[in-house]
Design a protein around this motif. Structure first.
Motif, PDB file in Angstrom:
ATOM      1  N   PRO A 351      79.139  75.941 -12.833  1.00 29.94           N
ATOM      2  CA  PRO A 351      78.807  74.629 -12.254  1.00 29.94           C
ATOM      3  C   PRO A 351      77.547  74.709 -11.397  1.00 29.94           C
ATOM      4  N   GLY A 352      76.818  73.619 -11.343  1.00 26.98           N
ATOM      5  CA  GLY A 352      75.593  73.579 -10.557  1.00 26.98           C
ATOM      6  C   GLY A 352      75.883  73.565  -9.062  1.00 26.98           C
ATOM      7  N   ILE A 353      74.833  73.764  -8.286  1.00 24.12           N
ATOM      8  CA  ILE A 353      74.954  73.761  -6.826  1.00 24.12           C
ATOM      9  C   ILE A 353      74.057  72.663  -6.266  1.00 24.12           C
ATOM     10  N   PRO A 354      74.294  72.240  -5.029  1.00 25.85           N
ATOM     11  CA  PRO A 354      73.411  71.226  -4.423  1.00 25.85           C
ATOM     12  C   PRO A 354      71.971  71.726  -4.351  1.00 25.85           C
ATOM     13  N   TYR A 355      71.041  70.826  -4.604  1.00 26.76           N
ATOM     14  CA  TYR A 355      69.628  71.206  -4.548  1.00 26.76           C
ATOM     15  C   TYR A 355      68.801  70.222  -3.739  1.00 26.76           C
TER      16      TYR A 355
END
Length: 355
Positions: A351-355
């Motif tokens: 899963p992606g992370i906050p950017y």
């Protein structure tokens, strides 16, 4: 076979390249003379077996699939994709790469092989069961006389809605085409209704997009059966793409703006921000793999960093975009893992992370 008086059952498939995770759409229709009547539309099918169950019509004669049906190259683009992209790159309708590294044991190839075993020949004669790989973007350009690729898959929700409404207008114009008329039953007209599309979002908006794509694929199947003008890129050995080159309808130019005007921003008093190192604009990193525009081996493109800390030790978070066809997922990742990153939506990545 007499194409004028015999009803011929055709299918158009907007195939998700990861069919177990993302839905595919299938449209069926009967061709009689110069009219193609849509008889069935399934906008959300998961897995090859569900697709095959829809195709299990005994009289099915031809199938147009939007997906790579033959993939022999280990890396890079297939020869047919290179040829097509060279012709349509300036009109923004080129191809994403298909290869065995990106798509090992591709489900689209499995489906094509199963269809071949059932008697559907690649680029076959219209007198016998056939299957073709199509690519709607350049075909839409040619069929409607557009200057470049019609945009309806990316952008904000409002922009995607508006793009779908434009595409729906094009599809509705096919009802009076002098080349091949498209007849839609009342049950399916909702997919083309401006007010209906204007209220869609999330999965329902994507599902409607898939349904429209399946209708385009079905129409392409009708053009193939009627042996309309076309260009074939590649061959049945290393892969091919069939593109319609005949204009079937004219559409009035529509200004490319969202459905509803965006509200004017309210001027607010500026306040000093604490210095955190995080900026509003995305910028390059300090290495080759963190430079905006860098594309890794899994077709994940770097869109930059705002300086926000990542989840890895001393790493910054970067925004990435998946270039795989029909995905376009955007997500965050650590700069330290960009070179091996896989898309969390279509490639099974983390899963992606906050950017």
């Amino acid at each position: 076979m007499n194409n004028v008086y015999t009803e011929i059952l055709l299918a158009g498939i907007d195939l998700a390249w990861q069919t177990t995770k993302n839905p595919s759409a299938v449209a069926l229709g009967k061709l009689a003379g110069d009219t193609l009547a849509v008889t069935r539309l399934e906008p959300a099918l998961y897995g090859i077996e569900n697709i095959r169950s829809v195709l299990a019509e005994r009289s099915l004669h031809g199938i147009a699939v939007d997906a790579p049906l033959i993939i022999n190259n280990l890396t890079g683009q297939r020869p047919c994709e290179k040829l097509l992209s060279a012709n349509y790159h300036s009109r923004f309708a080129g191809c994403h790469p298909s290869n065995q590294t990106l798509y090992p044991n591709a489900l689209s190839v499995q489906l094509a092989n199963q269809l071949s075993e059932m008697g559907f020949q690649h680029l076959g004669s219209t007198d016998t069961p056939w299957q073709i790989e199509c690519y709607p973007h350049p075909s839409i350009v040619e069929m409607f006389g557009l200057p470049e690729r019609h945009k309806y898959k990316k952008g904000t929700v409002a922009e995607r809605r508006f793009g779908q409404i434009q595409l729906a207008m094009m599809i509705k114009s096919l009802a009076t085409s002098s080349v091949l008329k498209l007849s839609l039953p009342d049950d399916f007209l909702k997919l083309l209704d401006e007010n209906y599309i204007a209220d869609l979002s999330g999965k329902s908006l994507k599902s409607n997009e898939d349904g429209l794509d399946a209708l385009i694929c079905l129409y392409i199947a009708g053009l193939y059966q009627r042996q309309a003008g076309a260009a074939v890129y590649g061959d049945t050995i290393d892969g091919y793409i069939w593109v319609s080159t005949v204009q079937v309808a004219s559409v009035s130019p529509v200004p490319a703006h969202p459905l509803k005007p965006r509200p004017k921003p309210i001027k607010q008093k500026q306040t000093a921000r604490p210095k955190t190192g995080i900026t509003e604009d995305f910028r390059n990193g300090t290495t080759q793999t963190t430079t905006i525009g860098y594309i890794n081996k899994n077709q994940q493109r770097v869109l930059g960093t705002r300086g926000k800390p990542g989840t890895d030790h001393c790493a910054k978070a970067y925004k990435l975009e998946c270039l795989s066809s029909n995905c376009c997922q955007r997500y965050g990742t650590n700069g330290t893992e960009i070179y091996i990153r896989k898309c969390p939506e279509c490639q099974g990545g983390r899963p992606g992370i906050p950017y």
